[in-house]
Motif scaffolding. Structure first.
Motif, PDB file in Angstrom:
ATOM      1  N   THR A  37      18.552  24.914   5.879  1.00 54.04           N
ATOM      2  CA  THR A  37      18.982  25.331   4.734  1.00 54.04           C
ATOM      3  C   THR A  37      18.050  26.034   3.822  1.00 54.04           C
ATOM      4  OG1 THR A  37      20.275  23.140   4.798  1.00 54.04           O
ATOM      5  CG2 THR A  37      19.472  23.575   2.646  1.00 54.04           C
ATOM      6  N   HIS A  38      18.549  26.888   2.842  1.00 56.55           N
ATOM      7  CA  HIS A  38      17.591  27.746   1.884  1.00 56.55           C
ATOM      8  C   HIS A  38      18.082  27.172   0.484  1.00 56.55           C
ATOM      9  CE1 HIS A  38      15.534  30.531   4.666  1.00 56.55           C
ATOM     10  NE2 HIS A  38      16.797  30.265   5.312  1.00 56.55           N
ATOM     11  N   ARG A  39      16.886  26.850  -0.107  1.00 57.60           N
ATOM     12  CA  ARG A  39      17.038  26.654  -1.646  1.00 57.60           C
ATOM     13  C   ARG A  39      16.532  27.607  -2.564  1.00 57.60           C
ATOM     14  NH1 ARG A  39      16.309  21.814   1.403  1.00 57.60           N
ATOM     15  NH2 ARG A  39      17.929  20.449   1.204  1.00 57.60           N
ATOM     16  N   ARG A  40      15.649  28.672  -2.085  1.00 60.62           N
ATOM     17  CA  ARG A  40      15.194  29.762  -2.792  1.00 60.62           C
ATOM     18  C   ARG A  40      15.870  30.743  -2.610  1.00 60.62           C
ATOM     19  NH1 ARG A  40      10.263  31.069  -3.159  1.00 60.62           N
ATOM     20  NH2 ARG A  40       9.627  30.495  -0.947  1.00 60.62           N
ATOM     21  N   TYR A  41      16.237  31.654  -3.482  1.00 59.46           N
ATOM     22  CA  TYR A  41      16.954  32.914  -3.255  1.00 59.46           C
ATOM     23  C   TYR A  41      16.318  34.164  -3.790  1.00 59.46           C
ATOM     24  CZ  TYR A  41      19.874  28.983  -2.207  1.00 59.46           C
ATOM     25  OH  TYR A  41      20.598  27.775  -1.584  1.00 59.46           O
ATOM     26  N   ALA A  42      16.465  35.371  -3.173  1.00 58.45           N
ATOM     27  CA  ALA A  42      16.021  36.557  -3.495  1.00 58.45           C
ATOM     28  C   ALA A  42      16.936  37.224  -4.675  1.00 58.45           C
ATOM     29  CB  ALA A  42      16.073  37.799  -2.405  1.00 58.45           C
ATOM     30  N   ASP A  43      16.334  37.886  -5.584  1.00 58.08           N
ATOM     31  CA  ASP A  43      17.250  38.468  -6.601  1.00 58.08           C
ATOM     32  C   ASP A  43      17.816  39.648  -6.135  1.00 58.08           C
ATOM     33  OD1 ASP A  43      18.010  38.873  -9.159  1.00 58.08           O
ATOM     34  OD2 ASP A  43      16.214  39.874  -9.871  1.00 58.08           O
ATOM     35  N   ARG A  44      19.013  39.230  -5.240  1.00 57.63           N
ATOM     36  CA  ARG A  44      19.854  40.182  -4.562  1.00 57.63           C
ATOM     37  C   ARG A  44      21.103  39.759  -4.660  1.00 57.63           C
ATOM     38  NH1 ARG A  44      19.057  41.507   1.795  1.00 57.63           N
ATOM     39  NH2 ARG A  44      21.214  42.652   1.829  1.00 57.63           N
ATOM     40  N   PRO A  45      22.124  40.563  -5.243  1.00 55.67           N
ATOM     41  CA  PRO A  45      23.533  40.050  -5.245  1.00 55.67           C
ATOM     42  C   PRO A  45      24.388  39.789  -3.989  1.00 55.67           C
ATOM     43  CG  PRO A  45      23.539  42.155  -5.997  1.00 55.67           C
ATOM     44  CD  PRO A  45      21.910  41.924  -5.813  1.00 55.67           C
ATOM     45  N   LEU A 101      29.608  27.916  -5.081  1.00 56.08           N
ATOM     46  CA  LEU A 101      30.984  27.503  -4.748  1.00 56.08           C
ATOM     47  C   LEU A 101      31.132  25.976  -4.651  1.00 56.08           C
ATOM     48  CD1 LEU A 101      31.364  29.817  -1.413  1.00 56.08           C
ATOM     49  CD2 LEU A 101      32.086  30.417  -3.710  1.00 56.08           C
ATOM     50  N   VAL A 102      32.168  25.554  -5.281  1.00 56.18           N
ATOM     51  CA  VAL A 102      32.488  24.153  -5.112  1.00 56.18           C
ATOM     52  C   VAL A 102      33.654  23.967  -3.858  1.00 56.18           C
ATOM     53  CG1 VAL A 102      33.045  21.946  -6.049  1.00 56.18           C
ATOM     54  CG2 VAL A 102      31.722  23.647  -7.486  1.00 56.18           C
ATOM     55  N   PHE A 103      33.453  23.283  -2.860  1.00 53.31           N
ATOM     56  CA  PHE A 103      34.279  22.983  -1.936  1.00 53.31           C
ATOM     57  C   PHE A 103      35.024  21.551  -2.217  1.00 53.31           C
ATOM     58  CE2 PHE A 103      33.609  26.161   1.159  1.00 53.31           C
ATOM     59  CZ  PHE A 103      32.579  26.815   0.920  1.00 53.31           C
ATOM     60  N   CYS A 104      36.378  21.472  -2.330  1.00 59.01           N
ATOM     61  CA  CYS A 104      37.152  20.455  -2.835  1.00 59.01           C
ATOM     62  C   CYS A 104      38.075  19.969  -1.743  1.00 59.01           C
ATOM     63  CB  CYS A 104      37.797  20.666  -4.013  1.00 59.01           C
ATOM     64  SG  CYS A 104      36.806  21.357  -5.195  1.00 59.01           S
ATOM     65  N   LEU A 138      34.918  20.951   6.868  1.00 57.21           N
ATOM     66  CA  LEU A 138      34.798  21.875   8.048  1.00 57.21           C
ATOM     67  C   LEU A 138      34.799  23.273   7.448  1.00 57.21           C
ATOM     68  CD1 LEU A 138      37.553  20.176  10.367  1.00 57.21           C
ATOM     69  CD2 LEU A 138      35.018  20.214  10.605  1.00 57.21           C
ATOM     70  N   VAL A 139      35.446  23.457   6.194  1.00 60.50           N
ATOM     71  CA  VAL A 139      35.612  24.772   5.718  1.00 60.50           C
ATOM     72  C   VAL A 139      34.178  25.182   5.131  1.00 60.50           C
ATOM     73  CG1 VAL A 139      36.556  26.091   3.926  1.00 60.50           C
ATOM     74  CG2 VAL A 139      38.050  24.720   5.344  1.00 60.50           C
ATOM     75  N   MET A 140      33.468  24.224   4.569  1.00 59.93           N
ATOM     76  CA  MET A 140      32.126  24.347   4.221  1.00 59.93           C
ATOM     77  C   MET A 140      31.200  24.857   5.378  1.00 59.93           C
ATOM     78  SD  MET A 140      29.814  22.345   1.769  1.00 59.93           S
ATOM     79  CE  MET A 140      29.272  21.259   2.914  1.00 59.93           C
ATOM     80  N   GLN A 141      31.089  23.988   6.243  1.00 67.11           N
ATOM     81  CA  GLN A 141      30.062  24.258   7.312  1.00 67.11           C
ATOM     82  C   GLN A 141      30.561  25.515   7.929  1.00 67.11           C
ATOM     83  OE1 GLN A 141      27.414  23.103   7.748  1.00 67.11           O
ATOM     84  NE2 GLN A 141      26.897  23.728   9.720  1.00 67.11           N
ATOM     85  N   THR A 142      31.969  25.764   8.128  1.00 64.68           N
ATOM     86  CA  THR A 142      32.270  27.076   8.945  1.00 64.68           C
ATOM     87  C   THR A 142      31.664  28.418   7.890  1.00 64.68           C
ATOM     88  OG1 THR A 142      34.009  26.110   9.602  1.00 64.68           O
ATOM     89  CG2 THR A 142      34.167  28.558   9.651  1.00 64.68           C
ATOM     90  N   CYS A 155      22.691  26.214   0.760  1.00 67.65           N
ATOM     91  CA  CYS A 155      22.425  24.695   0.573  1.00 67.65           C
ATOM     92  C   CYS A 155      23.388  23.701  -0.181  1.00 67.65           C
ATOM     93  CB  CYS A 155      21.001  24.405  -0.390  1.00 67.65           C
ATOM     94  SG  CYS A 155      20.702  22.790  -0.904  1.00 67.65           S
ATOM     95  N   PRO A 156      24.117  22.935   0.598  1.00 67.94           N
ATOM     96  CA  PRO A 156      25.137  22.246   0.158  1.00 67.94           C
ATOM     97  C   PRO A 156      24.620  21.280  -0.857  1.00 67.94           C
ATOM     98  CG  PRO A 156      25.097  22.008   2.303  1.00 67.94           C
ATOM     99  CD  PRO A 156      23.993  22.710   2.017  1.00 67.94           C
ATOM    100  N   ILE A 157      25.378  21.029  -1.780  1.00 65.10           N
ATOM    101  CA  ILE A 157      25.255  20.089  -3.085  1.00 65.10           C
ATOM    102  C   ILE A 157      26.074  18.889  -3.186  1.00 65.10           C
ATOM    103  CG2 ILE A 157      24.647  19.863  -5.545  1.00 65.10           C
ATOM    104  CD1 ILE A 157      22.647  21.701  -4.130  1.00 65.10           C
TER     105      ILE A 157
END
Ligand SMILES: Cc1cc2nc3c(=O)[nH]c(=O)nc-3n(C[C@H](O)[C@H](O)[C@H](O)COP(=O)(O)O)c2cc1C
Length: 278
Positions: A37-45, A101-104, A138-142, A155-157
């Motif tokens: 898991t990564h929680r810090r991101y580069a400033d790159r879109p 994203l929010v997986f519902c 399953l959709v989120m982990q894929t 990083c899932p939340i």
């Protein structure tokens, strides 16, 4: 061609892969064994077409009965994002990730399909909730594995579920559509680290479930994990309740975490949103 996965296996489990028979070489399996898991991101879109490709890949996940009960909300509006981030101030990566994203779980769509076809289907039982949850997971982990394959970090939340009412209001979620987890996505700013897993001797059972040796196996796991990364004394959970442990391993940390209840408002939220769990 036979391959050895010793380095990746050791990184994940801290023991030998013990693959006595030939196994195929796969760069992707190596990558999954080394995933993190990564929680810090580069400033790159993250380019929009890449996001679309990853979402298409994610929704290629298998789905219970082909019911397809997952929905994703892409939070594009900055104000919306900040409102979500403000719900969980101790996880600033919710606001700082390039994408969110929010997986519902979506138990609503099946009822709507029935309605469109002139049938009366009730998807508010436990089966409906459970199937929708599994599909969303399953959709989120894929999505996560697909994103990691092209160099992104995620990083899932699930902490969003502790504020399900507010999340539903911000995202306009109707009855029977509920957040399973948010997902931060971006190009990683650092290397991150591999979180060791319990040995397969604990998590895989042969013919019959058997946890007779759990205590000894977890002691060994704690020791191995601690040698790689010792949890600093100041990060011991709730010392005012439990005191400071001389040896503070993963199992002590998870046991303390499990004692503190989480998600207490979620059942009431779901019941108020149409689920009866019959
Ligand atoms: C369903 C789910 C919910 C999670 N929720 C959170 C969260 O709210 N905040 C967070 O920082 N990490 C969250 N995580 C990430 C986990 O902490 C992480 O996967 C775990 O520590 C193992 O690390 P690894 O993915 O690097 O192997 C979540 C992961 C999953 C699968």
């Amino acid at each position: 061609m036979s391959a050895s996965y010793e380095a990746e296996w050791r990184a994940r489990f801290g023991d030998d892969a013990d693959l006595s028979q030939e196994v195929p070489e796969s760069a992707w399996l190596r990558q999954v064994l080394m995933r993190r898991t990564h929680r810090r991101y580069a400033d790159r879109p993250v380019p929009e077409p890449l996001l679309r490709l990853l979402l298409g890949t994610a929704f290629s996940a298998s789905s219970k009965s082909d019911f397809q009960q997952a929905s994703v909300v892409h939070v594009e509006d900055r104000v919306q994002r900040e409102r979500l981030a403000a719900l969980v101030p101790d996880m600033p990566w919710i606001g700082s990730a390039p994408l969110f994203l929010v997986f519902c779980g979506d138990a609503r769509r099946l009822e709507r399909l029935a309605e469109l076809r002139g049938h009366d289907a009730d998807n508010s039982n436990l089966e409906g909730f459970f199937n929708a949850t599994v599909d969303a997971a399953l959709v989120m982990q894929t999505f996560v594995l697909a994103a990691e394959t092209v160099g992104l970090g995620c990083c899932p939340i699930s902490a969003l579920r502790n504020h399900a009412d507010a999340v539903a209001a911000i995202l306009g979620l109707p009855d029977k559509v509920f957040p399973v987890a948010g997902l931060c996505v971006g190009y990683p700013a650092g290397t991150g680290y591999i979180s060791m897993r319990l040995p397969l001797a604990v998590t895989v059972h042969s013919d019959r479930y058997d946890d007779a040796h759990l205590g000894a196996a977890v002691d060994a796991y704690d020791t191995g994990r601690n040698a790689r990364y010792a949890i600093p004394r100041e990060q011991q959970r709730s010392p005012e309740v439990f005191g400071h442990a001389a040896f503070y391993g993963w199992s002590e940390d998870k046991a303390r975490q499990a004692v503190a209840l989480e998600g207490q408002s979620f059942p009431a939220y779901l019941r108020a949103r149409g689920f009866n769990f019959e």
